[in-house]
Design an enzyme around this catalytic site. Structure first.
Site, mmCIF file in Angstrom:
data_model
loop_
_atom_site.group_PDB
_atom_site.id
_atom_site.type_symbol
_atom_site.label_atom_id
_atom_site.label_comp_id
_atom_site.label_asym_id
_atom_site.label_seq_id
_atom_site.Cartn_x
_atom_site.Cartn_y
_atom_site.Cartn_z
ATOM 1 N N LYS A 168 6.684 1.608 -4.003
ATOM 2 C CA LYS A 168 5.544 0.743 -3.648
ATOM 3 C C LYS A 168 4.711 0.426 -4.895
ATOM 4 C CE LYS A 168 1.906 -0.883 -1.410
ATOM 5 N NZ LYS A 168 1.821 -2.091 -0.656
ATOM 6 N N LYS A 243 -6.352 -0.951 -6.955
ATOM 7 C CA LYS A 243 -6.024 0.447 -6.617
ATOM 8 C C LYS A 243 -4.559 0.746 -6.957
ATOM 9 C CE LYS A 243 -4.810 3.105 -2.568
ATOM 10 N NZ LYS A 243 -4.696 3.189 -1.124
HETATM 11 P P1 NAD Z 1 -9.041 0.620 5.911
HETATM 12 O O1 NAD Z 1 -10.114 1.122 5.028
HETATM 13 O O2 NAD Z 1 -9.267 -0.587 6.744
HETATM 14 O O3 NAD Z 1 -8.530 1.796 6.897
HETATM 15 C C1 NAD Z 1 -8.494 3.144 6.544
HETATM 16 C C2 NAD Z 1 -9.109 3.896 7.698
HETATM 17 O O4 NAD Z 1 -9.019 5.303 7.473
HETATM 18 C C3 NAD Z 1 -10.597 3.579 7.881
HETATM 19 O O5 NAD Z 1 -10.827 3.006 9.158
HETATM 20 C C4 NAD Z 1 -11.263 4.933 7.719
HETATM 21 O O6 NAD Z 1 -12.415 5.112 8.549
HETATM 22 C C5 NAD Z 1 -10.125 5.862 8.096
HETATM 23 N N1 NAD Z 1 -10.358 7.228 7.668
HETATM 24 C C6 NAD Z 1 -10.953 7.661 6.527
HETATM 25 N N2 NAD Z 1 -11.017 9.011 6.530
HETATM 26 C C7 NAD Z 1 -10.454 9.418 7.691
HETATM 27 C C8 NAD Z 1 -10.232 10.694 8.278
HETATM 28 N N3 NAD Z 1 -10.621 11.815 7.655
HETATM 29 N N4 NAD Z 1 -9.632 10.759 9.481
HETATM 30 C C9 NAD Z 1 -9.244 9.634 10.114
HETATM 31 N N5 NAD Z 1 -9.426 8.385 9.600
HETATM 32 C C10 NAD Z 1 -10.025 8.300 8.410
HETATM 33 O O7 NAD Z 1 -7.776 0.418 4.946
HETATM 34 P P2 NAD Z 1 -6.416 -0.364 5.285
HETATM 35 O O8 NAD Z 1 -6.507 -1.753 4.755
HETATM 36 O O9 NAD Z 1 -6.065 -0.121 6.711
HETATM 37 O O10 NAD Z 1 -5.406 0.424 4.334
HETATM 38 C C11 NAD Z 1 -4.885 1.690 4.690
HETATM 39 C C12 NAD Z 1 -3.801 2.049 3.681
HETATM 40 O O11 NAD Z 1 -2.794 1.037 3.681
HETATM 41 C C13 NAD Z 1 -4.323 2.150 2.241
HETATM 42 O O12 NAD Z 1 -3.687 3.229 1.607
HETATM 43 C C14 NAD Z 1 -3.906 0.806 1.634
HETATM 44 O O13 NAD Z 1 -3.724 0.880 0.229
HETATM 45 C C15 NAD Z 1 -2.601 0.547 2.357
HETATM 46 N N6 NAD Z 1 -2.223 -0.863 2.435
HETATM 47 C C16 NAD Z 1 -3.130 -1.794 2.824
HETATM 48 C C17 NAD Z 1 -2.732 -3.139 2.878
HETATM 49 C C18 NAD Z 1 -3.716 -4.207 3.310
HETATM 50 O O14 NAD Z 1 -3.405 -5.398 3.142
HETATM 51 N N7 NAD Z 1 -4.872 -3.863 3.879
HETATM 52 C C19 NAD Z 1 -1.429 -3.520 2.537
HETATM 53 C C20 NAD Z 1 -0.514 -2.522 2.174
HETATM 54 C C21 NAD Z 1 -0.935 -1.196 2.121
#
Ligand code: NAD
EC number: 1.1.1.31
Length: 293
Positions: A168, A243
């Site tokens: 990734k 990131k």
């Molecule tokens: P986001 O911030 O919308 O979601 C992450 C969630 O985790 C939040 O709602 C947060 O409250 C929750 N969280 C934090 N601590 C927690 C805990 N202790 N227990 C339970 N939940 C907890 O982020 P996202 O966009 O959903 O991204 C999530 C992952 O996916 C990241 O690692 C990101 O790099 C990856 N990602 C995101 C995308 C994108 O386009 N958004 C694409 C590919 C990969």
């Protein structure tokens, strides 16, 4: 049908949990943010009062969290709470060291585990068309595949624990650097009086062809669905690209190698996110280049 827990119901985890519900699985979930819990509950997720409560009785535990520290901290709570032999699938994008530590902790607690970071963004999470890059024991990946098949269109087997994260990170380093190169080409063409459509017609069918031009074109017009057509909203946020670029730079430093293009891309996205709206699609870097940034 399986009993599946989804921990982290944000932009990605929320729609992934909803798709699992729609496919007929029994889904429990948790997120500390009330709005995320409410949206998940409306989609049919059985929202628990805590992360450990969400995994009680779960056969499969999916985590979709912001960073490696979140994953290792959450695993410390979840591993003792899940039934023996549960399958942990971490779909977050995190550093390789944390991913390997999470695998080791899962094994020590008697669970199976897979790292399965995704490509495809929020649109892919909603549509169930993500691509997963899977690392872990082959049997664990095999067991995860039926669940991942609900959430995505493809699972690539990358290798040992952490290999999905390596893939990734490398992919997104290519993407970050290529988006800058494509954006520079469009800005140079503009300055020299070449129509964006003409440049697109050439690059998208020539040796410069790549996803950054043919799918996520940074200027409006040639690709009607690209974020440039909607003021760079609804795409892959520049701060998430940064990131991922930083993860690659940190890994390169640990490996004792210098990656000049990756480093420069990291610097450019750092400058851009310090100056501009961090949640804009990463192709908005074209606006920074146009300003001479
Ligand atoms: P986001 O911030 O919308 O979601 C992450 C969630 O985790 C939040 O709602 C947060 O409250 C929750 N969280 C934090 N601590 C927690 C805990 N202790 N227990 C339970 N939940 C907890 O982020 P996202 O966009 O959903 O991204 C999530 C992952 O996916 C990241 O690692 C990101 O790099 C990856 N990602 C995101 C995308 C994108 O386009 N958004 C694409 C590919 C990969």
């Amino acid at each position: 049908m399986s009993r599946i827990a989804v921990v982290g119901l944000g932009n990605m985890g929320g729609p992934m949990a909803a798709n699992l519900v729609a496919a007929g699985h029994t889904v429990t979930g948790y997120d500390p943010v009330p709005a995320a819990r409410e949206t998940a509950a409306r989609a049919g997720v059985d929202v628990a009062g805590s992360s450990p409560e969400a995994v009680t009785g779960a056969e499969v535990v999916i985590t979709m969290l912001p960073s490696g520290k979140h994953v290792t901290d959450v695993y410390a709570e979840l591993l003792p709470a899940a039934p023996a032999g549960a399958l942990f699938v971490d779909c977050s994008t995190i550093d390789v060291g944390s991913s390997r530590a999470a695998h080791a902790a899962a094994a020590a607690a008697g669970h199976r585990s897979v790292d399965a970071p995704v490509s495809g963004g929020v649109v892919g999470a909603e549509a169930g068309t993500l691509t997963f890059m899977a690392g872990g024991a082959p049997e664990a990946i095999t067991d995860a595949e039926p669940v991942l098949a609900v959430l995505g269109k493809r699972t690539v087997r990358c290798g040992d624990p952490g290999a999905g994260q390596v893939a990734k990170m490398c992919n997104n380093m290519v993407l970050g650097a290529s988006m800058i190169a494509v954006s520079e080409a469009f800005v140079l063409a503009e300055k020299l009086g070449l129509e964006p459509q003409a440049l697109f017609d050439v690059v998208s069918t020539s040796s410069g062809q790549c996803w950054a031009v043919s799918t996520n074109c940074p200027v409006p017009g040639p690709v009607p669905g690209s974020p440039a057509n909607r003021d760079f909203t609804g795409g892959f946020a520049a701060q998430l690209m940064l990131k991922d670029l930083r993860l690659a730079q940190d890994a390169a430093a640990e490996a004792g190698i210098e990656l000049a293009m990756g480093r420069r891309a990291t610097e450019r996205y750092t400058e851009f996110t310090e100056r501009d709206d961090r949640v804009q699609d990463f192709s908005a870097i074209v606006t920074d280049i146009r300003k001479g940034g």
